[in-house]
Motif scaffolding. Structure first.
Motif, PDB file in Angstrom:
ATOM      1  N   ALA A  16      -1.998  11.167  -9.709  1.00 44.62           N
ATOM      2  CA  ALA A  16      -2.011  12.218  -8.735  1.00 44.62           C
ATOM      3  C   ALA A  16      -3.204  12.071  -7.951  1.00 44.62           C
ATOM      4  N   ALA A  17      -3.258  12.595  -6.926  1.00 48.39           N
ATOM      5  CA  ALA A  17      -4.153  12.892  -5.814  1.00 48.39           C
ATOM      6  C   ALA A  17      -4.871  14.209  -5.803  1.00 48.39           C
ATOM      7  N   PHE A  18      -6.137  14.335  -5.807  1.00 48.69           N
ATOM      8  CA  PHE A  18      -6.658  15.672  -5.310  1.00 48.69           C
ATOM      9  C   PHE A  18      -7.643  15.743  -4.309  1.00 48.69           C
ATOM     10  N   ARG A  19      -7.615  16.842  -3.385  1.00 45.81           N
ATOM     11  CA  ARG A  19      -8.791  16.926  -2.610  1.00 45.81           C
ATOM     12  C   ARG A  19      -9.661  18.244  -3.301  1.00 45.81           C
ATOM     13  N   ILE A  20     -10.827  17.863  -3.156  1.00 47.72           N
ATOM     14  CA  ILE A  20     -11.881  18.786  -3.814  1.00 47.72           C
ATOM     15  C   ILE A  20     -12.756  19.384  -3.013  1.00 47.72           C
ATOM     16  N   MET A  72      -4.701   7.647  -0.380  1.00 46.60           N
ATOM     17  CA  MET A  72      -4.873   9.161  -0.298  1.00 46.60           C
ATOM     18  C   MET A  72      -4.607   9.611   1.153  1.00 46.60           C
ATOM     19  N   VAL A  73      -3.688  10.439   1.174  1.00 42.89           N
ATOM     20  CA  VAL A  73      -3.472  11.048   2.594  1.00 42.89           C
ATOM     21  C   VAL A  73      -3.418  12.776   2.348  1.00 42.89           C
ATOM     22  N   VAL A  94       0.905  -1.060  -0.071  1.00 40.52           N
ATOM     23  CA  VAL A  94       0.055   0.135   0.033  1.00 40.52           C
ATOM     24  C   VAL A  94       0.786   1.158  -0.054  1.00 40.52           C
ATOM     25  N   GLN A  95       0.767   1.929  -0.730  1.00 42.08           N
ATOM     26  CA  GLN A  95       1.680   3.154  -1.230  1.00 42.08           C
ATOM     27  C   GLN A  95       0.965   4.402  -0.903  1.00 42.08           C
ATOM     28  N   GLN A  96       1.365   5.370  -0.179  1.00 39.56           N
ATOM     29  CA  GLN A  96       0.561   6.527   0.157  1.00 39.56           C
ATOM     30  C   GLN A  96       0.601   7.653  -1.053  1.00 39.56           C
ATOM     31  N   LEU A  97      -0.495   8.128  -1.197  1.00 42.19           N
ATOM     32  CA  LEU A  97      -0.462   9.066  -2.496  1.00 42.19           C
ATOM     33  C   LEU A  97      -0.920  10.450  -1.772  1.00 42.19           C
ATOM     34  N   LYS A  98      -0.180  11.492  -1.714  1.00 42.21           N
ATOM     35  CA  LYS A  98      -0.304  12.771  -1.148  1.00 42.21           C
ATOM     36  C   LYS A  98      -1.393  13.558  -2.141  1.00 42.21           C
ATOM     37  N   ALA A  99      -2.671  13.799  -1.535  1.00 43.99           N
ATOM     38  CA  ALA A  99      -3.557  14.686  -2.214  1.00 43.99           C
ATOM     39  C   ALA A  99      -3.456  16.097  -1.917  1.00 43.99           C
ATOM     40  N   GLU A 100      -3.331  16.917  -3.141  1.00 47.19           N
ATOM     41  CA  GLU A 100      -3.078  18.238  -2.902  1.00 47.19           C
ATOM     42  C   GLU A 100      -4.659  18.900  -3.287  1.00 47.19           C
ATOM     43  N   TRP A 101      -4.794  20.062  -2.614  1.00 47.21           N
ATOM     44  CA  TRP A 101      -5.983  20.861  -2.921  1.00 47.21           C
ATOM     45  C   TRP A 101      -5.942  21.114  -4.421  1.00 47.21           C
TER      46      TRP A 101
END
Length: 164
Positions: A105-109, A163-164, A7-14
């Motif tokens: 990529a990960a995003f916080r919406i 996602m973190v 399990v790899q962490q994927l940083k979610a940016e705004w």
């Protein structure tokens, strides 16, 4: 999920219009009566009957190992009730049939906007920590039947993501 994966962490940016541009558009509120402009969603719904509906998702959490794309239409998603949510994406390289792992990529919406995914954008989500969230969804009436291509990262890379 299989026990034989990492399990790899994927940083979610705004999310912003600029950092999401490779994957689609971010649409924020505009004033009533404002004319059509570059900040409005550029939709591709010409390959079928558009479907606009509210989908209720339960207990999604923040982990995933599958990612999907649609090759016949754009897709718009937004949460109701102002709830923030997460989405992982990969650019829409339509000449290859798998996502490019290095470009995930990960995003916080935030709950005051919606996203439009370009045709072919790989996406995993929406994800969230609420008991449930209602989302409005604009796609084609048969998107999930004839235009739903999924890649499994556990099978291809022995990877899942959080996602973190």
């Amino acid at each position: 999920m299989s026990a034989s994966h990492t399990v790899q962490q994927l940083k979610a940016e705004w999310i912003t219009p600029e950092n999401f541009q490779r994957y689609g558009q971010v649409i924020f509120p505009s004033g009533d009566g404002q004319g059509f402009n570059e900040e409005d969603a550029r939709l591709n719904l010409q390959n079928g009957i558009p479907r606009f509906y509210i989908m209720r998702l339960h207990n999604k959490g923040q982990k995933f190992y599958k990612i999907t794309r649609h090759e016949k239409c754009t897709q718009c998603l937004g949460s109701l009730e102002g709830k923030d949510w997460l989405m992982a994406v990969c650019p829409p390289y339509n000449d290859i049939d798998h996502p490019v792992l290095e470009e995930l990529a990960a995003f916080r919406i935030p709950g005051n906007c919606f996203i439009k995914l370009e045709v072919g954008t790989w996406h995993a989500g929406p994800y969230f920590d609420y008991e449930f969230v209602d989302f409005y969804n604009l796609e084609l009436s048969d998107t999930n039947v004839v235009d739903h291509f999924t890649h499994d990262f556990i099978k291809s890379h022995q990877l899942a993501f959080e996602m973190v």
